[in-house]
Scaffold this active site. Structure first.
Site: not given
Length: 293
Positions: A10, A96, A99, A138
């Site tokens: 995202k 990662p 991140a 999210d």
């Protein structure tokens, strides 16, 4: 036979964050797009439910017991309220950790989609979104992986103005950035943003038009992310100074930065140069848009 799904990265093309309310949560407004690259999740029948984590960033996860993949699976099973045949989940962790790419939320979204399909659960999309939203800010946006404008805590979604997939480069200095620490520094600054959705065209005709519009907006967490991890500032400065870059910005609370480019040739050239300049950084050339599956 295993079912598989992409859990795409995202990217917050802009992120406006307001002052915290009485509950401590910050209202936000963000345009989120999704990369054609991310983690990969697989589900298949097994003797007992288990999670296997592999990939270059698999070892960076805190532990299987607190993994968002398992939390999503347990939340969906609780919603189903009926027995489900045991299964195993395999997570190939390509993104990662810590991140700013929504990796955990995207992994959770892929889990919800796969498990609902594999078990034939009659759970409506709206209820699936509510479960995803309960797993993180999210979560709802990452469930479907399509461009959206997110408001509230991230759970109120509306379609983004249409745009063709945009070539971009993602760069992370391989330094994890703590979201709570970024918000602590953001609150200390006291420079809160306006979270009303900004006026936007009905559609964007080119990457240059999208980048020009985004340049009038911002990521309100960017200064705090750079304070928390100065390496993020070095990445952002490097990207902003390259000729192929239309726009450079931090995604989410860091530490990944992105550069929008006019096309794939520009993005490929930029990625190759950054890899040569800083071989210790994580660099990926991607397209931003979605959904990709």
């Amino acid at each position: 036979m295993a079912l598989t799904a992409l859990a795409p990265a995202k990217v917050n093309l802009f992120l406006h964050v307001g002052a915290p309310g009485g509950d401590g949560y910050h209202p936000l407004c963000s345009l989120m797009a999704f990369a054609d690259f991310g983690d990969r999740l697989a589900l298949q029948p097994a003797d007992a439910m288990e999670l296997k984590v592999t990939g270059p960033f698999g070892a960076a996860l805190d532990g299987a017991g607190d993994n968002l993949v398992l939390r999503a699976a347990h939340a969906l099973l609780a919603e189903a309220r009926r027995p489900v045949a045991p299964f195993s989940l395999s997570l190939d962790k390509q993104l990662p950790v810590a991140a700013g790419l929504g990796g955990g939320s995207s992994d959770a979204g892929a889990t919800l989609r796969l498990l609902r399909e594999a078990a034939g659960l009659q759970i409506e999309d709206a209820r699936l979104e509510a479960i995803a939203a309960g797993l993180g800010a999210d979560g709802a946006a990452c469930l479907w992986g399509r461009p959206v404008v997110a408001e509230g805590r991230g759970e109120r979604l509306s379609p983004a103005p249409p745009f063709a997939p945009v070539d971009a480069v993602l760069v992370n200095p391989r330094v994890p950035v703590s979201t709570p620490e970024v918000y602590r520094r953001f609150d200390a600054r006291g420079r809160f943003g306006e979270v009303t959705p900004p006026p936007a065209p009905d559609a964007f005709e080119s990457a240059a038009e999208l980048a020009a519009w985004l340049a009038t907006l911002r990521n309100d967490l960017e200064p705090a992310a750079i304070d928390a991890a100065p390496e993020v500032g070095a990445v952002l400065e490097t990207l902003a100074g390259e000729p192929e870059t239309l726009l450079a910005r931090v995604s989410g609370s860091g530490g990944t930065c992105f550069a929008l480019c006019a096309g794939d040739i520009e993005a490929e050239g930029l990625a190759e140069r950054i890899e040569a300049l800083a071989p210790h950084w994580w660099v990926r050339r991607v397209r931003l848009g979605g959904p990709w599956e």
